[in-house]
Design a protein around this motif. Structure first.
Motif, mmCIF file in Angstrom:
data_model
loop_
_atom_site.group_PDB
_atom_site.id
_atom_site.type_symbol
_atom_site.label_atom_id
_atom_site.label_comp_id
_atom_site.label_asym_id
_atom_site.label_seq_id
_atom_site.Cartn_x
_atom_site.Cartn_y
_atom_site.Cartn_z
ATOM 1 N N THR A 149 -5.634 0.922 -12.026
ATOM 2 C CA THR A 149 -5.603 2.343 -12.371
ATOM 3 C C THR A 149 -6.464 3.203 -11.449
ATOM 4 O O THR A 149 -5.992 4.181 -10.867
ATOM 5 N N ILE A 150 -7.714 2.840 -11.302
ATOM 6 C CA ILE A 150 -8.628 3.646 -10.496
ATOM 7 C C ILE A 150 -8.442 3.357 -9.010
ATOM 8 O O ILE A 150 -8.374 4.275 -8.185
ATOM 9 N N ALA A 151 -8.329 2.085 -8.659
ATOM 10 C CA ALA A 151 -8.225 1.701 -7.250
ATOM 11 C C ALA A 151 -6.972 2.291 -6.600
ATOM 12 O O ALA A 151 -7.006 2.734 -5.443
ATOM 13 N N THR A 152 -5.873 2.305 -7.334
ATOM 14 C CA THR A 152 -4.628 2.830 -6.767
ATOM 15 C C THR A 152 -4.722 4.327 -6.531
ATOM 16 O O THR A 152 -4.268 4.846 -5.494
ATOM 17 N N ARG A 153 -5.310 5.047 -7.476
ATOM 18 C CA ARG A 153 -5.481 6.493 -7.279
ATOM 19 C C ARG A 153 -6.380 6.760 -6.078
ATOM 20 O O ARG A 153 -6.111 7.655 -5.277
ATOM 21 N N ASN A 154 -7.449 5.983 -5.949
ATOM 22 C CA ASN A 154 -8.338 6.159 -4.801
ATOM 23 C C ASN A 154 -7.608 5.856 -3.490
ATOM 24 O O ASN A 154 -7.788 6.563 -2.487
ATOM 25 N N ALA A 155 -6.784 4.807 -3.500
ATOM 26 C CA ALA A 155 -6.021 4.449 -2.301
ATOM 27 C C ALA A 155 -5.028 5.549 -1.944
ATOM 28 O O ALA A 155 -4.855 5.897 -0.771
ATOM 29 N N PHE A 156 -4.389 6.111 -2.954
ATOM 30 C CA PHE A 156 -3.443 7.203 -2.731
ATOM 31 C C PHE A 156 -4.149 8.407 -2.132
ATOM 32 O O PHE A 156 -3.675 9.000 -1.155
ATOM 33 N N ASN A 157 -5.299 8.766 -2.708
ATOM 34 C CA ASN A 157 -6.050 9.903 -2.186
ATOM 35 C C ASN A 157 -6.473 9.661 -0.736
ATOM 36 O O ASN A 157 -6.447 10.577 0.096
ATOM 37 N N GLY A 158 -6.845 8.423 -0.438
ATOM 38 C CA GLY A 158 -7.232 8.088 0.919
ATOM 39 C C GLY A 158 -6.073 8.225 1.888
ATOM 40 O O GLY A 158 -6.236 8.726 3.011
ATOM 41 N N SER A 159 -4.884 7.791 1.459
ATOM 42 C CA SER A 159 -3.703 7.925 2.307
ATOM 43 C C SER A 159 -3.373 9.392 2.553
ATOM 44 O O SER A 159 -3.042 9.787 3.675
ATOM 45 N N CYS A 160 -3.472 10.210 1.513
ATOM 46 C CA CYS A 160 -3.221 11.647 1.677
ATOM 47 C C CYS A 160 -4.182 12.248 2.689
ATOM 48 O O CYS A 160 -3.784 13.027 3.571
ATOM 49 N N GLU A 161 -5.448 11.888 2.581
ATOM 50 C CA GLU A 161 -6.462 12.431 3.493
ATOM 51 C C GLU A 161 -6.162 12.030 4.933
ATOM 52 O O GLU A 161 -6.208 12.857 5.838
ATOM 53 N N ARG A 162 -5.842 10.743 5.130
ATOM 54 C CA ARG A 162 -5.574 10.276 6.496
ATOM 55 C C ARG A 162 -4.282 10.874 7.050
ATOM 56 O O ARG A 162 -4.183 11.149 8.252
ATOM 57 N N LEU A 163 -3.303 11.083 6.198
ATOM 58 C CA LEU A 163 -2.029 11.665 6.630
ATOM 59 C C LEU A 163 -2.095 13.188 6.758
ATOM 60 O O LEU A 163 -1.130 13.812 7.196
ATOM 61 N N GLY A 164 -3.221 13.767 6.363
ATOM 62 C CA GLY A 164 -3.396 15.208 6.487
ATOM 63 C C GLY A 164 -2.465 15.996 5.592
ATOM 64 O O GLY A 164 -2.020 17.088 5.950
ATOM 65 N N SER A 165 -2.176 15.455 4.402
ATOM 66 C CA SER A 165 -1.228 16.104 3.492
ATOM 67 C C SER A 165 -1.738 16.004 2.061
ATOM 68 O O SER A 165 -2.345 14.997 1.677
ATOM 69 N N ASP A 166 -1.486 17.034 1.275
ATOM 70 C CA ASP A 166 -1.923 16.978 -0.118
ATOM 71 C C ASP A 166 -0.885 16.320 -1.023
ATOM 72 O O ASP A 166 -1.087 16.217 -2.231
ATOM 73 N N TYR A 167 0.231 15.885 -0.421
ATOM 74 C CA TYR A 167 1.220 15.133 -1.189
ATOM 75 C C TYR A 167 1.892 14.122 -0.270
ATOM 76 O O TYR A 167 1.819 14.219 0.958
ATOM 77 N N ILE A 168 2.526 13.144 -0.873
ATOM 78 C CA ILE A 168 3.279 12.124 -0.134
ATOM 79 C C ILE A 168 4.697 12.126 -0.687
ATOM 80 O O ILE A 168 4.910 12.287 -1.892
ATOM 81 N N ASP A 169 5.668 11.967 0.181
ATOM 82 C CA ASP A 169 7.063 12.004 -0.266
ATOM 83 C C ASP A 169 7.473 10.728 -0.989
ATOM 84 O O ASP A 169 8.231 10.789 -1.964
ATOM 85 N N LEU A 170 7.001 9.584 -0.522
ATOM 86 C CA LEU A 170 7.347 8.309 -1.148
ATOM 87 C C LEU A 170 6.149 7.382 -1.094
ATOM 88 O O LEU A 170 5.599 7.125 -0.020
ATOM 89 N N TYR A 171 5.743 6.885 -2.263
ATOM 90 C CA TYR A 171 4.610 5.952 -2.345
ATOM 91 C C TYR A 171 5.114 4.658 -2.957
ATOM 92 O O TYR A 171 5.731 4.657 -4.029
ATOM 93 N N LEU A 172 4.835 3.543 -2.256
ATOM 94 C CA LEU A 172 5.366 2.244 -2.657
ATOM 95 C C LEU A 172 4.257 1.240 -2.934
ATOM 96 O O LEU A 172 3.211 1.263 -2.273
ATOM 97 N N LEU A 173 4.505 0.334 -3.874
ATOM 98 C CA LEU A 173 3.678 -0.863 -4.018
ATOM 99 C C LEU A 173 4.140 -1.839 -2.945
ATOM 100 O O LEU A 173 5.318 -2.199 -2.891
ATOM 101 N N HIS A 174 3.225 -2.269 -2.090
ATOM 102 C CA HIS A 174 3.591 -2.997 -0.878
ATOM 103 C C HIS A 174 4.178 -4.380 -1.147
ATOM 104 O O HIS A 174 5.119 -4.804 -0.470
ATOM 105 N N TRP A 175 3.631 -5.094 -2.117
ATOM 106 C CA TRP A 175 4.102 -6.451 -2.474
ATOM 107 C C TRP A 175 3.946 -6.661 -3.970
ATOM 108 O O TRP A 175 3.073 -6.061 -4.611
ATOM 109 N N PRO A 176 4.750 -7.566 -4.544
ATOM 110 C CA PRO A 176 4.569 -7.905 -5.955
ATOM 111 C C PRO A 176 3.413 -8.862 -6.175
ATOM 112 O O PRO A 176 2.985 -9.079 -7.313
ATOM 113 N N ASP A 177 2.878 -9.458 -5.109
ATOM 114 C CA ASP A 177 1.751 -10.381 -5.219
ATOM 115 C C ASP A 177 0.454 -9.615 -5.479
ATOM 116 O O ASP A 177 0.313 -8.456 -5.072
ATOM 117 N N VAL A 178 -0.490 -10.285 -6.135
ATOM 118 C CA VAL A 178 -1.793 -9.686 -6.419
ATOM 119 C C VAL A 178 -2.865 -10.707 -6.076
ATOM 120 O O VAL A 178 -2.565 -11.883 -5.851
#
Length: 306
Positions: free
Chosen positions: A89-118
């Motif tokens: 819950t928390i880690a994914t939101r933080n990862a999303f925010n980090g991706s937005c910051e690096r991509l220079g955008s306040d939104y992302i068009d498509l966000y995917l879970l990279h693998w079903p493995d954990v």
């Protein structure tokens, strides 16, 4: 607005009515990142779909390429992914925010879970996947992301998500080319209204040397890569070929002015299933023994801003 959004052949419509360009440019750390190729794709070739991932380590470079291309942000479909060590819950939101910051955008068009493995340390894998998916649903509700999906999920993995989800995944991105054509998985996704998307459409170049593909290319006076991408397009499967060479980027984009015959499609649809580019057996080790994001990237040359 770019014609990829007005020409029905050039996009697919996800089940939430978001239009996704059917041809994109893939990026990753495997094989390097070419800044000039990304800028060229956007500025000169009409690409409006860029696919990347936090894991690849090139999100910040893509932000600079988008800025340099001078293509309006709202015309570009940016897709990125959440690596399994960022699930929760928390880690994914933080990862999303980090991706937005690096991509220079306040939104992302498509966000995917990279693998079903954990990570192996997780005691309840299914619960973690469901909690992580719920976080993506909240981000969708908050309009931080326009579409959400998964990558490399098989039927059994999708079943875990569908058991408790409020939003059915919009996308399942998997390896797809004539030598790895998961028809049963594609049918499953179609039944659930999940858009199937293909990565490695050229099988990292291996498919280009196949005699059957070359024969069809000769018949149409096209390159093998154009044949493979056109086949994906006529199957209505978005493709995200990667290339670091501007000539290849241009060539891969020139697939909307010819058509494969029914016979061509039938041949390619029924090729021997003999090639897997991304071995699932290697992923667990990479999750449990993490290396830095973008660890395979070679020196990336980015032009200095004037």
């Amino acid at each position: 607005m770019a014609d990829v959004y007005t020409n029905p052949e050039k996009h697919v419509v996800l089940h939430n009515n978001v239009k996704m360009p059917i041809l994109g440019l893939g990026t990753s750390h495997n094989g390097g990142y070419s800044h000039s190729a990304v800028v060229y794709a956007l500025k000169e070739c009409g690409y409006r779909h860029i696919d990347t991932a936090k894991r690849y380590g090139c999100e910040a470079y893509i932000a600079k390429a988008v800025k340099e291309s001078e293509v309006p942000r709202d015309e570009i479909f940016l897709a990125t992914k959440c690596w399994p060590t960022d699930y929760g819950t928390i880690a994914t939101r933080n990862a999303f925010n980090g991706s937005c910051e690096r991509l220079g955008s306040d939104y992302i068009d498509l966000y995917l879970l990279h693998w079903p493995d954990v990570p192996s340390s997780v005691s309840d894998r299914n619960r973690l996947l469901q909690e992580t998916w719920r976080t993506l649903e909240v981000l969708l509700d908050e309009e931080r992301v326009r579409a959400i999906g998964v990558s490399n999920f098989l039927e059994r993995h999708l079943d875990v998500i569908l058991e408790e989800c409020s939003v059915v995944p919009h996308i399942n991105q998997c390896e797809f080319h004539p030598f790895n054509n998961p028809k049963q998985l594609r049918e499953y996704c179609a039944e659930k209204k999940i858009q199937f998307e293909g990565y490695s459409p050229l099988a990292k170049g291996y498919a280009l040397a196949d005699s059957t593909v070359k024969a069809i290319a000769k018949l149409h006076r096209r390159s093998p890569s154009q044949i493979l991408l056109r086949w994906s397009l006529q199957n209505r499967i978005p493709a995200i070929p990667k290339s670091t060479k501007v000539q290849r980027v241009m060539e891969n984009g020139q697939i909307f002015d010819f058509t494969l015959t029914e016979e061509d499609n039938e041949i390619l649809d029924n090729m021997a299933q003999k090639l897997t580019i991304m071995e699932r057996s290697t992923i667990q080790h990479k999750i449990d023994n993490p290396l830095p994001d973008g660890y395979k990237l070679k020196l990336v040359k980015i032009p200095a801003e004037p």
